[in-house]
Design an enzyme around this catalytic site. Structure first.
Site, PDB file in Angstrom:
ATOM      1  N   ASP A  53       4.048   6.770  -7.931  1.00  0.00           N
ATOM      2  CA  ASP A  53       2.890   6.436  -7.013  1.00  0.00           C
ATOM      3  C   ASP A  53       2.007   6.256  -8.349  1.00  0.00           C
ATOM      4  O   ASP A  53       1.581   6.998  -9.077  1.00  0.00           O
ATOM      5  CB  ASP A  53       2.471   7.296  -6.054  1.00  0.00           C
ATOM      6  CG  ASP A  53       1.239   7.098  -5.374  1.00  0.00           C
ATOM      7  OD1 ASP A  53       0.558   6.113  -5.858  1.00  0.00           O
ATOM      8  OD2 ASP A  53       1.066   7.513  -4.399  1.00  0.00           O
ATOM      9  N   SER A 129      -3.404 -11.920 -11.970  1.00  0.00           N
ATOM     10  CA  SER A 129      -3.345 -13.072 -11.138  1.00  0.00           C
ATOM     11  C   SER A 129      -4.391 -14.117 -11.586  1.00  0.00           C
ATOM     12  O   SER A 129      -5.365 -13.494 -12.183  1.00  0.00           O
ATOM     13  CB  SER A 129      -3.910 -12.541  -9.470  1.00  0.00           C
ATOM     14  OG  SER A 129      -4.160 -13.610  -8.724  1.00  0.00           O
ATOM     15  N   LYS A 156      -8.166  -7.671 -10.958  1.00  0.00           N
ATOM     16  CA  LYS A 156      -7.167  -8.359 -11.722  1.00  0.00           C
ATOM     17  C   LYS A 156      -7.725  -8.860 -13.116  1.00  0.00           C
ATOM     18  O   LYS A 156      -6.978  -8.996 -14.231  1.00  0.00           O
ATOM     19  CB  LYS A 156      -6.704  -9.591 -10.953  1.00  0.00           C
ATOM     20  CG  LYS A 156      -5.538  -9.389  -9.836  1.00  0.00           C
ATOM     21  CD  LYS A 156      -4.365  -8.448 -10.254  1.00  0.00           C
ATOM     22  CE  LYS A 156      -3.611  -8.222  -9.156  1.00  0.00           C
ATOM     23  NZ  LYS A 156      -2.242  -7.324  -9.783  1.00  0.00           N
TER      24      LYS A 156
HETATM   25  P1  NAP Z   1       4.072  -6.665  -1.789  1.00  0.00           P
HETATM   26  O1  NAP Z   1       5.576  -7.309  -1.357  1.00  0.00           O
HETATM   27  O2  NAP Z   1       3.010  -5.908  -1.093  1.00  0.00           O
HETATM   28  O3  NAP Z   1       4.682  -5.602  -3.023  1.00  0.00           O
HETATM   29  C1  NAP Z   1       3.477  -4.609  -3.657  1.00  0.00           C
HETATM   30  C2  NAP Z   1       4.236  -3.293  -4.071  1.00  0.00           C
HETATM   31  O4  NAP Z   1       3.484  -2.592  -4.730  1.00  0.00           O
HETATM   32  C3  NAP Z   1       5.169  -2.584  -3.064  1.00  0.00           C
HETATM   33  O5  NAP Z   1       6.344  -2.084  -3.714  1.00  0.00           O
HETATM   34  C4  NAP Z   1       4.032  -1.743  -2.884  1.00  0.00           C
HETATM   35  O6  NAP Z   1       4.905  -0.308  -2.180  1.00  0.00           O
HETATM   36  C5  NAP Z   1       3.612  -1.361  -4.130  1.00  0.00           C
HETATM   37  N1  NAP Z   1       2.525  -0.288  -4.221  1.00  0.00           N
HETATM   38  C6  NAP Z   1       1.463  -0.353  -3.710  1.00  0.00           C
HETATM   39  N2  NAP Z   1       0.692   0.524  -3.926  1.00  0.00           N
HETATM   40  C7  NAP Z   1       1.367   1.365  -4.886  1.00  0.00           C
HETATM   41  C8  NAP Z   1       0.979   2.681  -5.510  1.00  0.00           C
HETATM   42  N3  NAP Z   1       0.017   3.390  -5.054  1.00  0.00           N
HETATM   43  N4  NAP Z   1       2.118   3.224  -6.177  1.00  0.00           N
HETATM   44  C9  NAP Z   1       3.239   2.430  -6.371  1.00  0.00           C
HETATM   45  N5  NAP Z   1       3.455   1.169  -5.801  1.00  0.00           N
HETATM   46  C10 NAP Z   1       2.533   0.739  -4.793  1.00  0.00           C
HETATM   47  O7  NAP Z   1       3.277  -7.712  -2.761  1.00  0.00           O
HETATM   48  P2  NAP Z   1       3.671  -8.628  -4.019  1.00  0.00           P
HETATM   49  O8  NAP Z   1       3.168 -10.054  -3.959  1.00  0.00           O
HETATM   50  O9  NAP Z   1       5.319  -8.535  -4.443  1.00  0.00           O
HETATM   51  O10 NAP Z   1       2.836  -8.133  -5.336  1.00  0.00           O
HETATM   52  C11 NAP Z   1       3.306  -7.473  -6.568  1.00  0.00           C
HETATM   53  C12 NAP Z   1       2.085  -7.891  -7.602  1.00  0.00           C
HETATM   54  O11 NAP Z   1       2.012  -9.483  -7.785  1.00  0.00           O
HETATM   55  C13 NAP Z   1       0.820  -7.251  -7.162  1.00  0.00           C
HETATM   56  O12 NAP Z   1       0.074  -6.708  -8.270  1.00  0.00           O
HETATM   57  C14 NAP Z   1       0.165  -8.702  -6.594  1.00  0.00           C
HETATM   58  O13 NAP Z   1      -1.289  -8.427  -7.008  1.00  0.00           O
HETATM   59  C15 NAP Z   1       0.846  -9.614  -7.750  1.00  0.00           C
HETATM   60  N6  NAP Z   1       0.498 -11.038  -7.128  1.00  0.00           N
HETATM   61  C16 NAP Z   1       1.129 -11.393  -6.167  1.00  0.00           C
HETATM   62  C17 NAP Z   1       0.946 -12.835  -5.796  1.00  0.00           C
HETATM   63  C18 NAP Z   1       1.632 -13.260  -4.760  1.00  0.00           C
HETATM   64  O14 NAP Z   1       1.482 -14.693  -4.130  1.00  0.00           O
HETATM   65  N7  NAP Z   1       2.499 -12.615  -3.673  1.00  0.00           N
HETATM   66  C19 NAP Z   1       0.130 -13.801  -6.729  1.00  0.00           C
HETATM   67  C20 NAP Z   1      -0.191 -13.346  -7.688  1.00  0.00           C
HETATM   68  C21 NAP Z   1      -0.041 -11.900  -8.140  1.00  0.00           C
HETATM   69  P3  NAP Z   1       4.556   0.021  -0.745  1.00  0.00           P
HETATM   70  O15 NAP Z   1       5.873  -0.735   0.046  1.00  0.00           O
HETATM   71  O16 NAP Z   1       4.989   1.550  -0.895  1.00  0.00           O
HETATM   72  O17 NAP Z   1       3.373  -0.372  -0.058  1.00  0.00           O
END
Ligand code: NAP
Length: 228
Positions: A53, A129, A156
């Site tokens: 975490d 991001s 970010k």
């Molecule tokens: P996601 O599917 O919601 O995944 C987020 C992940 O972060 C999940 O595994 C979540 O775990 C984990 N997490 C949240 N809080 C945490 C903590 N305290 N300790 C450990 N793990 C934690 O979203 P995603 O889009 O794949 O996001 C991944 C990264 O990409 C993020 O940093 C996001 O800002 C970045 N990003 C995404 C996009 C996009 O279009 N999707 C664009 C730019 C940047 P749980 O399952 O336990 O909640």
């Protein structure tokens, strides 16, 4: 085989990144805060699991200690865990978003650095991001100009700045930040659309597997360097 740790890898971009690095032959550690979700993801991928975490120092230390005793070093760290935090713009939400998206990077990176320094070609990729790019959010020609996510954007920007500062203070480690592209994950479910995580994971993996002469201290998307 190089060892890689990906935070928040039980789903979304982190999971897809773990899958790709595993396919490339790396020893992959799925970091996840929830044991059941993390173990399920690691079992589905055929990789290892560490409870991690990013908001909990003890959990971060224990995860890196596990990797140290099994691998002796760490070659790739992907700071991927993140939250969007659109529930409001207030103190408690700001603390939660910054604790996860910014302080989490510091906790994990500081705990990982002793192991990264033992690698012959260490890389840290931070999934930032374009919402944290001052250039993008002030440019009317960019989609980020019309999106409102104050806390996420600010967090970010800080994540990208940490990348730049670490690149300067740790010249032996490649530190790069990435805008992965708009991706259909749970984080974006309320907004909708986006491409498959496996597509976006390609740029994360590319930056995680650069040669020792690769760039450091950059913010990139799949087309190359992104303006600050
Ligand atoms: P996601 O599917 O919601 O995944 C987020 C992940 O972060 C999940 O595994 C979540 O775990 C984990 N997490 C949240 N809080 C945490 C903590 N305290 N300790 C450990 N793990 C934690 O979203 P995603 O889009 O794949 O996001 C991944 C990264 O990409 C993020 O940093 C996001 O800002 C970045 N990003 C995404 C996009 C996009 O279009 N999707 C664009 C730019 C940047 P749980 O399952 O336990 O909640």
């Amino acid at each position: 085989m190089p060892a890689a740790l990906i935070t928040g890898a039980n789903k979304g971009l982190g999971y897809a990144t773990a899958e790709r690095l595993h396919e490339l032959g790396h020893t992959v550690y799925v970091g996840a805060r929830d044991v059941e979700r993390g173990e399920r993801a690691a079992a589905a991928l055929g990789v290892r699991f560490v409870q991690l975490d990013v908001t909990d120092d003890a959990s971060v230390s224990a995860a890196l200690a596990t990797i140290e005793s099994a691998e002796g070093q760490l070659d790739i760290l992907v700071n991927n865990a993140g939250v969007l935090g659109l529930t409001g713009v207030d103190g408690p939400t700001a603390l939660r978003v910054f604790d996860t998206n910014v302080v989490g990077i510091v906790r994990v990176t500081e705990a990982a650095l002793p192991l990264l320094r033992k690698s012959p070609n260490p890389h840290v990729v931070t999934v930032s991001s374009s919402m944290g790019s001052f250039w993008a959010v002030t440019n009317p020609d960019r989609p980020e100009f019309n999106l409102s996510a104050a806390l996420y954007s600010a967090s970010k920007s800080a994540a990208t700045m940490l990348t730049v500062q670490y690149a300067k203070s740790e010249p032996g480690v490649r530190f790069n930040a990435v805008e992965p592209g708009y991706t259909a994950t749970d984080m974006m479910a309320a907004i909708g659309g986006g491409r498959p995580p496996a597509e976006s994971a390609k740029i994360i993996v590319r930056l995680a597997t650069l040669g020792a002469d690769g760039p450091t201290g950059t913010l990139q998307d799949e087309t190359g360097v992104l303006n600050w």
